[in-house]
Design a protein around this motif. Structure first.
Motif, short mmCIF file in Angstrom:
data_model
loop_
_atom_site.label_atom_id
_atom_site.label_comp_id
_atom_site.label_asym_id
_atom_site.label_seq_id
_atom_site.Cartn_x
_atom_site.Cartn_y
_atom_site.Cartn_z
N TYR A 62 9.89 41.02 8.40
CA TYR A 62 10.88 39.99 8.09
C TYR A 62 12.27 40.58 7.91
N THR A 93 10.14 29.76 19.54
CA THR A 93 10.82 30.31 18.37
C THR A 93 12.33 30.30 18.55
N THR A 94 12.78 30.71 19.73
CA THR A 94 14.21 30.75 20.01
C THR A 94 14.81 29.35 20.00
N THR A 138 13.74 26.71 18.44
CA THR A 138 13.75 26.19 17.08
C THR A 138 14.95 26.73 16.31
N ALA A 139 15.23 28.01 16.45
CA ALA A 139 16.39 28.60 15.77
C ALA A 139 17.69 28.00 16.29
N PHE A 174 6.21 39.21 21.51
CA PHE A 174 5.77 37.82 21.42
C PHE A 174 5.30 37.36 22.79
N ILE A 209 12.93 39.16 20.83
CA ILE A 209 11.62 38.79 20.29
C ILE A 209 10.52 38.85 21.35
N LEU A 240 5.60 31.52 22.98
CA LEU A 240 5.95 31.63 21.57
C LEU A 240 7.39 32.09 21.40
N ALA A 241 7.84 32.99 22.25
CA ALA A 241 9.23 33.46 22.19
C ALA A 241 10.20 32.32 22.50
#
Length: 86
Positions: free
Chosen positions: A3, A46-47, A49-50, A38, A32, A42-43
């Motif tokens: 993290y 995740t991207t 969402t950010a 990743f 990522i 999933l990458a």
């Protein structure tokens, strides 16, 4: 520990993206995907969402400053939803 690395990468991405005017996906996606191994789906998720959170905060700030014509984005949004669902 992981993290902390994500946090540092996020800060660096924000600084570099802010200085260069690039979007977050262009910088975070390869990090990522290849740096943290990743899966591609999933990458991407995740991207995206950010980016939703950062783009929303920027949009809200521009609305507060009066830099947004509120009628045109509504038309674009409705059109995007229509074509996205079809």
């Amino acid at each position: 520990m992981t993290y902390l690395v994500f946090f540092i990468v996020g800060i660096l991405e924000g600084v570099i993206g802010g200085l260069l005017g690039t979007g977050g996906c262009a910088l975070i996606m390869p990090v990522i995907r290849f740096g943290f191994d990743f899966a591609p789906a999933l990458a991407v998720g995740t991207t995206l969402t950010a980016v939703v959170f950062t783009a929303s905060s920027g949009a809200i700030q521009h609305i507060k400053m009066g830099n947004v014509d509120k009628k045109k984005p509504l038309c674009l949004q409705l059109t995007a939803v229509f074509w996205g669902l079809s």
